[in-house]
Design a protein around this motif. Sequence first.
Motif, PDB file in Angstrom:
ATOM      1  N   VAL A 606      39.689 -15.817 -18.064  1.00 19.98           N
ATOM      2  CA  VAL A 606      38.676 -15.962 -19.032  1.00 19.98           C
ATOM      3  C   VAL A 606      37.485 -14.967 -18.896  1.00 19.98           C
ATOM      4  O   VAL A 606      37.037 -14.665 -17.677  1.00 19.98           O
ATOM      5  CB  VAL A 606      38.194 -17.295 -19.093  1.00 19.98           C
ATOM      6  CG1 VAL A 606      36.943 -17.329 -20.062  1.00 19.98           C
ATOM      7  CG2 VAL A 606      39.217 -18.241 -19.156  1.00 19.98           C
ATOM      8  N   TRP A 620      41.025 -14.645 -23.129  1.00 24.65           N
ATOM      9  CA  TRP A 620      41.721 -15.260 -21.924  1.00 24.65           C
ATOM     10  C   TRP A 620      43.403 -14.965 -22.026  1.00 24.65           C
ATOM     11  O   TRP A 620      43.815 -14.570 -23.011  1.00 24.65           O
ATOM     12  CB  TRP A 620      41.545 -16.972 -22.152  1.00 24.65           C
ATOM     13  CG  TRP A 620      42.176 -17.620 -23.282  1.00 24.65           C
ATOM     14  CD1 TRP A 620      43.399 -18.131 -23.509  1.00 24.65           C
ATOM     15  CD2 TRP A 620      41.537 -17.949 -24.664  1.00 24.65           C
ATOM     16  NE1 TRP A 620      43.638 -18.560 -24.777  1.00 24.65           N
ATOM     17  CE2 TRP A 620      42.494 -18.292 -25.534  1.00 24.65           C
ATOM     18  CE3 TRP A 620      40.154 -17.362 -25.052  1.00 24.65           C
ATOM     19  CZ2 TRP A 620      42.144 -18.830 -26.805  1.00 24.65           C
ATOM     20  CZ3 TRP A 620      40.016 -17.913 -26.352  1.00 24.65           C
ATOM     21  CH2 TRP A 620      40.893 -18.409 -27.120  1.00 24.65           C
ATOM     22  N   GLU A 661      44.614 -15.963 -28.165  1.00 20.35           N
ATOM     23  CA  GLU A 661      44.291 -15.490 -26.876  1.00 20.35           C
ATOM     24  C   GLU A 661      42.810 -14.931 -26.953  1.00 20.35           C
ATOM     25  O   GLU A 661      42.340 -14.275 -26.076  1.00 20.35           O
ATOM     26  CB  GLU A 661      45.177 -14.697 -26.158  1.00 20.35           C
ATOM     27  CG  GLU A 661      46.796 -15.300 -25.877  1.00 20.35           C
ATOM     28  CD  GLU A 661      47.288 -14.172 -25.257  1.00 20.35           C
ATOM     29  OE1 GLU A 661      46.756 -13.416 -24.530  1.00 20.35           O
ATOM     30  OE2 GLU A 661      48.651 -14.368 -25.319  1.00 20.35           O
ATOM     31  N   SER A 662      42.215 -15.024 -27.979  1.00 24.40           N
ATOM     32  CA  SER A 662      40.748 -14.869 -28.274  1.00 24.40           C
ATOM     33  C   SER A 662      40.080 -15.708 -29.069  1.00 24.40           C
ATOM     34  O   SER A 662      40.651 -16.166 -30.200  1.00 24.40           O
ATOM     35  CB  SER A 662      40.486 -13.431 -28.377  1.00 24.40           C
ATOM     36  OG  SER A 662      41.237 -13.043 -29.751  1.00 24.40           O
ATOM     37  N   ARG A 677      34.708 -21.887 -20.630  1.00 21.71           N
ATOM     38  CA  ARG A 677      35.882 -22.270 -20.166  1.00 21.71           C
ATOM     39  C   ARG A 677      36.919 -22.654 -21.408  1.00 21.71           C
ATOM     40  O   ARG A 677      36.193 -22.943 -22.457  1.00 21.71           O
ATOM     41  CB  ARG A 677      35.829 -23.292 -19.071  1.00 21.71           C
ATOM     42  CG  ARG A 677      35.643 -24.623 -19.601  1.00 21.71           C
ATOM     43  CD  ARG A 677      35.418 -25.683 -18.436  1.00 21.71           C
ATOM     44  NE  ARG A 677      35.282 -27.091 -19.063  1.00 21.71           N
ATOM     45  CZ  ARG A 677      34.939 -28.126 -18.032  1.00 21.71           C
ATOM     46  NH1 ARG A 677      34.980 -27.894 -16.799  1.00 21.71           N
ATOM     47  NH2 ARG A 677      34.867 -29.249 -18.606  1.00 21.71           N
ATOM     48  N   SER A 690      40.310 -23.975 -17.670  1.00 16.29           N
ATOM     49  CA  SER A 690      40.324 -22.768 -16.752  1.00 16.29           C
ATOM     50  C   SER A 690      39.142 -22.817 -16.008  1.00 16.29           C
ATOM     51  O   SER A 690      38.059 -23.397 -15.868  1.00 16.29           O
ATOM     52  CB  SER A 690      40.341 -21.546 -17.995  1.00 16.29           C
ATOM     53  OG  SER A 690      39.090 -21.489 -18.625  1.00 16.29           O
ATOM     54  N   SER A 693      34.423 -18.632 -16.872  1.00 13.67           N
ATOM     55  CA  SER A 693      34.040 -17.128 -17.067  1.00 13.67           C
ATOM     56  C   SER A 693      32.865 -17.010 -16.320  1.00 13.67           C
ATOM     57  O   SER A 693      32.197 -17.643 -15.882  1.00 13.67           O
ATOM     58  CB  SER A 693      33.585 -16.853 -18.478  1.00 13.67           C
ATOM     59  OG  SER A 693      32.480 -17.259 -18.879  1.00 13.67           O
TER      60      SER A 693
END
Length: 1010
Positions: A606, A620, A661-662, A677, A690, A693
């Motif tokens: 991340v 991520w 993924e974003s 996260r 996760s 970051s």
Amino acid sequence: MLHLTVLLLFLLSLTFPSTDASVFGGEPGFYGDDATGYGPVFEDQPVETIYPEESPEAKITMSCRARANPPATYQWRLNSQSIDLDGDNHYTLVGGDLVISNPIKNKHVGNYSCVATNDYGTVVSREAGVRFGYLDFFSSEEREAVHVKEGQGAVLLCAPPPHYPHELSFRWILNEFPIFITLDKRRFVSQTTGNLYISKVDFRMCLRLDCNATLSFHPTILLSFFFYTPYLVKGPIRKYPADIKVKFPDTYALVGQNVTMECFALGNPIPQIRWKKMNGELPSNHDVSMAGAHLHLYNVQYEDEGTYECEALNSKGKDWHRARVSVEAFPEWTESINSTEKDISSDYTMSCVASGKPKPHVQWLKNSYHYPLSSQRDLRFSGLTFKDSGMYQCIAENRHGVIYANAELRVIACAPTFEHNPVKWRILGAKNGRVVIECKPKAAPKPSFSWSKGTELLFNSTRVLIWEDGSLEILNVTEADEGRYTCFAENNRGQANSTGSLSITEATKITLAPSNADVTVGENTHMQCAASHDSTLDITFVWTLDAHTIDIDREGSHYERNLLLIKNTQLKHSGRYTCTAQTPVDNVTASANLVVRGPPGSPGGVRVEEIRDKSVRLIWSRGTDNHSPISKYTIQCRDSFSQEDWRDATTSPPDVEGNAESATVVDLFPWTEYEFRVIATNTLGTGDPSSPSPKVTTLEAVPVVAPSDIGGGGTSRELTITWTPVQPQYYYGRNFGYIIAFKPRDGYEWRKVTVADPGAKHYVHKDSSILASTEFEVKVKAFNSKGEGPYSLMAVIYSAQDVPSKAPTSVGARALSATEAIVWWLPVTQHTVEGYQVRYWRKAEDSETSSQRVVLSSRENRTRLDNMRPDSHYLIEVKAYNAAGYGPPSQHLQIYTKKAPPSRPPKIISKKLKGTSVNIAWEHVEPLANESTIDGYKVLYRQASKSTGTLFNTGKRSIDLPMHKDGDYIVEVRAYSEGGDGAVAQIRISGNTSIKYQRNTFTKMYKAPF
């Protein structure tokens, strides 16, 4: 036929010579199979040496010791030239050590290396320098006194004397030794130049300051003298902005080293020093010391390379300096050489590969001299001879240093012998299986091999194969293959043979194999396995998971031996299970797959990009879906104000789909430190979050929140203005404060006062001319370094007025939807009341200080409350206010908001043209457990270019809409409930009678927009 075979074996034995018959005559005896010696191996090598010029011990010792058999003899080289130990009485050899007596600077400075030799070869040590260290005296010239005004900065130069090595340690003495100046945010001594920096001079008497310079090995402390007198000035001390005087240069660092960067500024007030790495976070291995003046990077790695910035800041201004840290590396072996024995006439390649930055150059030595026929990486031999034996060295070098790798190559020749490795005397083989009988005698050069069974010579066939290394392989063995097998080995030095016996057993077979299984996390399952085997042999069963052996004793909480029962399955138990039934002779396997489905794993990597004042872009990497597709992601954030409180972040789009993924995170506070996260969800549940970051700070912005609850009052001689301070998350930037504006109600000019304290709650204006009960208009706004925000609502206060004394009564309320409610009360019967404030907050989740507020005039006694959370328990209070402040609150009233409206849009299932109209039909929306019951549907029919149109309400699941000849139209369908309007489904209808379908828009709307 049998007699012929015996005759052939007899003739073979006659052809094998009984003594060594070498075609490589004249080789040294220590290259045979009985050699026990070895070449030199360094155990101690010379190191870099600095000899103090004033050392009382008038000698230098360079160490060298090598392990060798026979013992090594030693020589030394200076600058690659051999030293004549007999011709120079300064040099003495003690064992392998070189002792230099009464060293002379011009004669004995240089690079030394040790050479160790015995019968097997020669090696040369790494080079080590000898240098003379010194520290001269400071100049005897008297320096002038330094005159400085109080409040100004000062720089005192040390000007250290000539010295070697370059690393000096500096301190400054105050008046007399050993009183040293204390270093803090105001005073700093550069360990590069020795200069003393004082950011702001305080008032003091005349001082004597001495610069103290020392070398780590030098016995003397040298001083340089100053007289420092501040020149005193009457009146206020002048302030001036930060000015960086100590600037770190562009720096080269080696991987694994520590680096210190210096930065110091003059200024009044004393500047603060801040460090950052451009385009990234400061490395995790950093430390800041000396009140910010030193940035240390420990154990530097390649990723630490980049541009670093030092910022000095005070209330008058700031200064900054940037420089680059470039990371390079000392040579390091990634592939090296080792001592080895090789057969004569064989081929061999030595390889050396070194990493480093810059890329190292590689060269080879044999017996301490350069080997001319080598490439940079490989040294290749074709048809080795005894002359190739010796000590080899591989040397890798770049500008940062040199590394050595040493190895002995020994070329040997000997007749075959089975003394240390005979053929195994008893070999077992499984029926119908494969048997390999190894034959590995010691021999040089490599021998030729032949085999016999009893008196019968064996030759290669479809079942029998003699390998190149001499091993005998027999396929599909039966009881007829039992017997004695003899391996014959022969080279030009002689011959030898060795015999073993082969016995055949029944083969092992799997009779019950494991089956594939598919389970959900927490369930139990089992794997079964059974086998038949030879009754004379023991059998064991071994289970592996993805080729890793299962230790049932250690993992008993999940496994039992009986048919491999797998209890309380977890995601880690997914994989391929293999049962191996093994005896001392053979083994068989059977495998099956176990699929364990569960919530997804945590996303990885991340990171934050595109940082703005109220939004960031989050990126991520997908985690594992654990055999169930990811349906959505939840983004959570945590700011510096909430500490350990993670909350769901607002994203654009609002729903982050499982293939994303974003996402862009919006509605953030400017100038606030955040970390983020990501959590993945599938049909089986929600996975672990996760890792957070890296922390980032949003950009600054002009404040938008004004102080609230403006009030006040006072006596006839002063006016007190009060307000509720803005909470820190709404500062939106540095240098936050308030601007207070006030004037008499009949006046024209506003008087403005600035309060720089962000926590201030009141301001007192003293004026003897203010009369009692004078009416004032007051407003307050916030400001920061980016600008000024909006004023608060104007309040009227009196110089001597009290707050209301009664609370509103008969307070009532009811929920209108999931996000709205209405509240009413009986007015307070006091003529000084100017209005009412309604506060509301969630009982369990919110604090009273973070409540939402509605402010009304005294003419109103009811209001609508909005922006509430669905299905929540709220507390409500009402209180009256006037210019002097707020009166007592009413009793807390409790209400519950409605459940949320449906979150899923209707699914449009048909579109049919019916003459001049079009029929749109959709499926019924089933609300979730936490959502309100569906009351009907709203259909908005509008032109594509407009946001408004005709709204239809219907309890049906279809509607007829008129077709228009020209232009495109949008049909929006949504369910509605007591909690509000649900998500929208859209289609586009064109004037040419074609229908275009648009992707459903998942927008949660709690307040009806039409």
